[in-house]
Design an enzyme around this catalytic site. Structure first.
Site, PDB file in Angstrom:
ATOM      1  N   THR A  10       1.040  -1.177   0.093  1.00  0.00           N
ATOM      2  CA  THR A  10      -0.184   0.005   0.317  1.00  0.00           C
ATOM      3  C   THR A  10       0.769   1.194  -0.269  1.00  0.00           C
ATOM      4  O   THR A  10       2.005   1.381   0.016  1.00  0.00           O
ATOM      5  CB  THR A  10      -0.818   0.012   1.108  1.00  0.00           C
ATOM      6  OG1 THR A  10      -1.629   1.009   1.109  1.00  0.00           O
ATOM      7  CG2 THR A  10      -0.275   0.042   2.671  1.00  0.00           C
ATOM      8  N   MET A  11      -0.028   2.742  -0.038  1.00  0.00           N
ATOM      9  CA  MET A  11       1.039   3.502  -0.147  1.00  0.00           C
ATOM     10  C   MET A  11       2.021   3.224   1.265  1.00  0.00           C
ATOM     11  O   MET A  11       0.989   3.424   2.601  1.00  0.00           O
ATOM     12  CB  MET A  11       0.310   5.245  -0.169  1.00  0.00           C
ATOM     13  CG  MET A  11      -0.246   4.908  -1.753  1.00  0.00           C
ATOM     14  SD  MET A  11      -1.032   6.124  -1.686  1.00  0.00           S
ATOM     15  CE  MET A  11       0.108   6.998  -2.295  1.00  0.00           C
ATOM     16  N   GLY A  12       3.016   4.336   1.255  1.00  0.00           N
ATOM     17  CA  GLY A  12       4.039   4.521   2.256  1.00  0.00           C
ATOM     18  C   GLY A  12       4.722   3.599   3.051  1.00  0.00           C
ATOM     19  O   GLY A  12       4.936   3.965   4.051  1.00  0.00           O
ATOM     20  N   ALA A  13       5.084   3.052   2.845  1.00  0.00           N
ATOM     21  CA  ALA A  13       5.489   1.505   2.852  1.00  0.00           C
ATOM     22  C   ALA A  13       6.876   2.198   2.602  1.00  0.00           C
ATOM     23  O   ALA A  13       8.087   0.793   2.732  1.00  0.00           O
ATOM     24  CB  ALA A  13       5.405   0.328   2.273  1.00  0.00           C
ATOM     25  N   THR A  16       9.814   3.133  -2.949  1.00  0.00           N
ATOM     26  CA  THR A  16      10.561   4.506  -3.577  1.00  0.00           C
ATOM     27  C   THR A  16      11.911   4.316  -3.135  1.00  0.00           C
ATOM     28  O   THR A  16      12.922   4.552  -4.053  1.00  0.00           O
ATOM     29  CB  THR A  16      10.463   6.169  -4.082  1.00  0.00           C
ATOM     30  OG1 THR A  16       8.094   5.554  -4.234  1.00  0.00           O
ATOM     31  CG2 THR A  16      10.722   6.843  -4.773  1.00  0.00           C
ATOM     32  N   ASP A  87       9.758   2.758 -11.370  1.00  0.00           N
ATOM     33  CA  ASP A  87       8.736   3.257  -9.742  1.00  0.00           C
ATOM     34  C   ASP A  87       6.957   3.350 -10.685  1.00  0.00           C
ATOM     35  O   ASP A  87       6.874   3.141 -11.919  1.00  0.00           O
ATOM     36  CB  ASP A  87       9.610   4.407 -10.180  1.00  0.00           C
ATOM     37  CG  ASP A  87       8.852   4.606  -8.461  1.00  0.00           C
ATOM     38  OD1 ASP A  87       8.586   4.136  -7.497  1.00  0.00           O
ATOM     39  OD2 ASP A  87       8.930   5.868  -7.954  1.00  0.00           O
ATOM     40  N   GLU A  88       6.074   2.990  -9.602  1.00  0.00           N
ATOM     41  CA  GLU A  88       4.465   3.421  -9.865  1.00  0.00           C
ATOM     42  C   GLU A  88       4.790   2.643 -10.933  1.00  0.00           C
ATOM     43  O   GLU A  88       3.969   2.623 -12.207  1.00  0.00           O
ATOM     44  CB  GLU A  88       4.844   5.059 -10.316  1.00  0.00           C
ATOM     45  CG  GLU A  88       5.292   6.062  -9.729  1.00  0.00           C
ATOM     46  CD  GLU A  88       4.335   6.023  -8.098  1.00  0.00           C
ATOM     47  OE1 GLU A  88       4.053   5.631  -8.117  1.00  0.00           O
ATOM     48  OE2 GLU A  88       4.498   6.993  -8.015  1.00  0.00           O
ATOM     49  N   CYS A 147      -4.391   0.662  14.190  1.00  0.00           N
ATOM     50  CA  CYS A 147      -4.252   0.115  15.017  1.00  0.00           C
ATOM     51  C   CYS A 147      -2.974  -1.105  15.393  1.00  0.00           C
ATOM     52  O   CYS A 147      -3.404  -2.354  16.403  1.00  0.00           O
ATOM     53  CB  CYS A 147      -5.382  -0.991  14.433  1.00  0.00           C
ATOM     54  SG  CYS A 147      -5.197  -1.760  13.212  1.00  0.00           S
TER      55      CYS A 147
HETATM   56 ZN    ZN Z   1      -6.450  -0.743  11.088  1.00  0.00          ZN
END
Ligand code: ZN
Length: 198
Positions: A10-13, A16, A87-88, A147
């Site tokens: 997902t995003m933010g891992a 890049t 990338d992308e 979470c």
């Molecule tokens: Zn969660």
């Protein structure tokens, strides 16, 4: 034998940053890599791969209808590049991915592609679907939901912080922000957003 790798999350891992680190690792061993990115992403200007931490590298840009094989991959193999790094990858077309697979198989040119698993509504991108279908190796980069569970989905939020539950798959620029979340928290936020808009 060369392989096609798809490294997804997902995003933010940190995809890049991982790509740039991989290019550096090759260069440290005296090997050159070809860096490519998809034309749809012009957040940082054409021809740049930039991580959120600010590290960036120049890259060649290709479009969904381009002949990736003849324009970039044959020349890269002839020039002796050790690997192609893209990338992308979610923005690749099916044709782009088929060109890449052909280069892996006929030019013996290894390829590594980083990209998203799904869009903010939980649907696959054209490039992601093609890469999941055709890659030799799949690797997931992990990041966490608030979470503490593994985040597999991404929430799009508007400038006021409200979850967005409709709209175009690709929206580059703008004021929307993206948050990695687990499926449960993604589904809750989408349901709340839909309840508000009715
Ligand atoms: Zn969660």
């Amino acid at each position: 034998m060369a392989k096609l790798h798809y490294i997804y999350s997902t995003m933010g891992a940190g995809k890049t940053l991982n790509l740039i680190q991989t290019a550096f690792n090759y260069e440290e061993r005296g090997m050159q890599t070809l860096l490519l990115t998809t034309a749809i992403d012009d957040r940082y200007g054409k021809g740049k791969i930039t991580s959120r931490l600010g590290v960036s590298r120049d890259a060649h840009v290709f479009s969904p209808d381009q002949d990736l094989y003849s324009d970039h991959l044959v020349p890269a193999a002839q020039a002796g590049f050790a690997c192609v790094l893209i990338d992308e990858g979610q923005f690749m077309s099916r044709r782009n991915v088929e060109d890449l697979a052909r280069a892996v198989d006929t030019l013996n040119l290894p390829a590594m592609v980083w990209g998203l698993r799904t869009d903010f509504l939980g649907n696959p991108f054209e490039g992601s679907a093609a890469l999941f279908a055709l890659a030799d190796e799949l690797r997931e980069m992990r990041t966490l939901c608030h979470c503490g569970k593994k985040a597999t989905m991404v929430l799009r939020s508007d400038a006021d912080g409200n979850a967005v539950s409709e709209g175009p798959q690709v929206q580059i620029g703008g004021n929307d922000s993206y948050t990695p979340v687990c499926r449960k928290h993604w589904a809750q936020s989408i349901a709340q957003s839909r309840a508000k808009s009715t």
